[in-house]
Design a protein around this motif. Structure first.
Motif, PDB file in Angstrom:
ATOM      1  N   THR A 160       1.181  -1.567  -0.041  1.00 53.55           N
ATOM      2  CA  THR A 160       0.141   0.118   0.151  1.00 53.55           C
ATOM      3  C   THR A 160       0.861   1.009  -0.039  1.00 53.55           C
ATOM      4  N   GLY A 161       2.505   1.066   0.737  1.00 53.50           N
ATOM      5  CA  GLY A 161       2.689   2.595   0.812  1.00 53.50           C
ATOM      6  C   GLY A 161       3.442   2.904  -0.630  1.00 53.50           C
ATOM      7  N   GLU A 162       3.916   1.300  -1.472  1.00 49.28           N
ATOM      8  CA  GLU A 162       4.314   1.325  -2.526  1.00 49.28           C
ATOM      9  C   GLU A 162       3.501   2.426  -3.381  1.00 49.28           C
ATOM     10  N   LEU A 163       2.037   1.930  -3.305  1.00 55.89           N
ATOM     11  CA  LEU A 163       0.750   2.334  -4.319  1.00 55.89           C
ATOM     12  C   LEU A 163       0.719   4.032  -4.043  1.00 55.89           C
ATOM     13  N   LEU A 164       0.883   4.533  -3.197  1.00 59.26           N
ATOM     14  CA  LEU A 164       0.891   5.485  -2.600  1.00 59.26           C
ATOM     15  C   LEU A 164       1.464   6.454  -2.938  1.00 59.26           C
ATOM     16  N   ASP A 165       2.995   5.875  -2.885  1.00 58.21           N
ATOM     17  CA  ASP A 165       4.354   7.042  -3.939  1.00 58.21           C
ATOM     18  C   ASP A 165       4.611   6.653  -5.587  1.00 58.21           C
TER      19      ASP A 165
ATOM     20  N   GLY B  46       1.106  11.939 -10.555  1.00 60.27           N
ATOM     21  CA  GLY B  46       0.372  13.220 -10.481  1.00 60.27           C
ATOM     22  C   GLY B  46      -0.922  13.733  -9.465  1.00 60.27           C
ATOM     23  N   ALA B  47      -0.656  12.272  -8.885  1.00 60.85           N
ATOM     24  CA  ALA B  47      -1.914  12.758  -7.840  1.00 60.85           C
ATOM     25  C   ALA B  47      -1.417  13.626  -6.437  1.00 60.85           C
ATOM     26  N   ASN B  48      -2.691  14.929  -6.534  1.00 63.04           N
ATOM     27  CA  ASN B  48      -1.848  16.327  -6.014  1.00 63.04           C
ATOM     28  C   ASN B  48      -2.460  15.889  -4.544  1.00 63.04           C
ATOM     29  N   GLN B  49      -3.898  15.077  -4.129  1.00 60.92           N
ATOM     30  CA  GLN B  49      -4.726  15.089  -3.291  1.00 60.92           C
ATOM     31  C   GLN B  49      -4.783  13.531  -3.227  1.00 60.92           C
ATOM     32  N   ILE B  50      -4.322  13.370  -2.229  1.00 60.14           N
ATOM     33  CA  ILE B  50      -4.383  11.624  -1.319  1.00 60.14           C
ATOM     34  C   ILE B  50      -5.361  12.388   0.259  1.00 60.14           C
TER      35      ILE B  50
ATOM     36  N   ALA C  94       7.907   9.102   8.426  1.00 60.99           N
ATOM     37  CA  ALA C  94       9.217  10.143   9.192  1.00 60.99           C
ATOM     38  C   ALA C  94      10.480   9.611  10.068  1.00 60.99           C
ATOM     39  N   SER C  95      10.573   8.725  10.242  1.00 59.21           N
ATOM     40  CA  SER C  95      12.332   8.112   9.926  1.00 59.21           C
ATOM     41  C   SER C  95      12.596   7.071   8.210  1.00 59.21           C
ATOM     42  N   ASP C  96      11.959   7.506   7.171  1.00 60.67           N
ATOM     43  CA  ASP C  96      12.670   6.922   6.074  1.00 60.67           C
ATOM     44  C   ASP C  96      11.448   7.999   5.189  1.00 60.67           C
ATOM     45  N   SER C  97      11.899   8.785   4.597  1.00 60.21           N
ATOM     46  CA  SER C  97      10.752  10.191   3.894  1.00 60.21           C
ATOM     47  C   SER C  97      11.503   9.560   2.200  1.00 60.21           C
ATOM     48  N   ALA C  98      11.681   8.042   2.279  1.00 64.01           N
ATOM     49  CA  ALA C  98      12.191   7.780   0.777  1.00 64.01           C
ATOM     50  C   ALA C  98      10.883   6.728   0.618  1.00 64.01           C
ATOM     51  N   SER C  99       9.919   6.944   1.713  1.00 63.48           N
ATOM     52  CA  SER C  99       8.973   6.210   1.268  1.00 63.48           C
ATOM     53  C   SER C  99       7.775   6.001   2.281  1.00 63.48           C
ATOM     54  N   THR C 100       7.094   6.125   2.166  1.00 68.02           N
ATOM     55  CA  THR C 100       5.388   5.826   2.629  1.00 68.02           C
ATOM     56  C   THR C 100       5.421   4.449   3.342  1.00 68.02           C
ATOM     57  N   SER C 101       5.200   4.949   4.691  1.00 65.28           N
ATOM     58  CA  SER C 101       4.942   3.554   5.546  1.00 65.28           C
ATOM     59  C   SER C 101       3.185   4.006   5.717  1.00 65.28           C
ATOM     60  N   VAL C 102       2.592   2.691   5.983  1.00 70.54           N
ATOM     61  CA  VAL C 102       1.289   1.868   6.637  1.00 70.54           C
ATOM     62  C   VAL C 102       0.932   0.761   6.668  1.00 70.54           C
ATOM     63  N   GLU C 103       0.850   0.566   8.420  1.00 68.88           N
ATOM     64  CA  GLU C 103       0.440  -0.268   8.583  1.00 68.88           C
ATOM     65  C   GLU C 103      -1.161  -0.435   8.899  1.00 68.88           C
ATOM     66  N   PRO C 104      -1.781  -1.803   8.280  1.00 70.56           N
ATOM     67  CA  PRO C 104      -3.585  -2.241   7.962  1.00 70.56           C
ATOM     68  C   PRO C 104      -3.593  -2.542   9.652  1.00 70.56           C
TER      69      PRO C 104
END
Length: 263
Positions: free
Chosen positions: A154-159, A165-169, A237-247
């Motif tokens: 899921t985090g990969e999808l958000l990135d 071009g999605a600027n609203q999530i 916050a600890s890894d700005s390179a990717s979005t982290s999501v805990e389901p």
């Protein structure tokens, strides 16, 4: 002679009175049987129902379980501001098409997994003391809901949405597509819970449980887990390179009211 005639007359009047009394009584019985008259007594069915509910106990049972989510719903979109409404719409369409192309090409999502949730164009204003409210342009917004089943990505999808071009999530909600099966399990647990309660109450009253008289379902549902963008940013916050999501876990609940016969 006069006495006999008088007696005969009284006898005749007595027959008429008795006949009238019989007719009146018969009429009253008929009217009462038809339900026209109300003598204040309870209907037979109400008495039978009351007798059937004697020596019973009613309890509410609650069943809960937590399951791993198997689907995520991502709400994303594009918004573009331009001097004219036409330019704003064209810009939003270009961004939106790029996002959809990425979703279908990179992640092989089907049309059924993509659903437009809103589309609107609205004017933008600024206010100054000299000019008052002044039109500055238009903003076009196009939002869609994405059904996503690769929970661990899921985090990969958000990135990828941001890169396309999605600027609203708005955020992500996690749920399950096995709602019927899970709610049935929750209702079974609710029935077990109801029996434990009923047995305890019956024992306290010096009685024991008989068969189930009635079961009423009060509701069963799977409660989705929501993750707002603020939460996801904090996780990343600890890894700005990717979005982290805990389901997390999806809570499934069921409630029943069960009536038991008491022995």
């Amino acid at each position: 002679m006069g006495s006999k005639q008088g007696f005969g007359k009284l006898a005749s009047q007595g027959k008429v009175l008795l006949l009238a009394a019989s007719l009146t009584a018969g009429s009253l019985l008929a009217l009462n049987g038809a339900g026209v008259l109300d003598s204040g007594s309870k209907p037979v069915y109400a008495a039978e129902q009351g007798a059937a509910m004697e020596n019973t106990i009613a309890v509410q049972g609650v069943g809960k379980l937590s399951v791993a989510p198997d689907i995520a719903y991502v709400t994303a979109g594009v918004n573009v501001t331009a001097k004219t409404a036409k330019e704003a719409q064209a810009g939003a369409a270009k961004r939106y098409d790029a996002v959809v192309k990425m979703l279908k090409g990179t992640y092989s999502l089907a049309d059924k997994d993509l659903k437009t949730t809103s589309y609107y164009v609205q004017p933008q204003y600024r206010y100054t003391e000299k000019e008052g409210q002044v039109l500055t342009g238009y903003t076009a917004t196009h939002e869609l809901s994405i059904s996503w089943r690769s929970i661990d990505k899921t985090g990969e999808l958000l990135d990828s949405l941001g890169s396309a071009g999605a600027n609203q999530i708005s955020g992500v909600s996690f749920g399950t597509e096995k709602t019927d099966a899970y709610t049935n399990d929750a209702l079974k647990k609710a029935l077990d819970n109801a029996r434990v309660k009923a047995e305890a109450l019956a024992a306290a009253a010096g009685r024991s449980l008989g068969p189930v008289v009635n079961i009423t379902e009060n509701g069963a549902q799977a409660v989705p887990v929501y993750r707002e963008m603020a939460q996801m940013k904090a996780m990343a916050a600890s890894d700005s390179a990717s979005t982290s999501v805990e389901p997390g876990q999806v809570d499934v609940q069921g409630q029943l009211t069960v009536v038991y016969q008491l022995k």
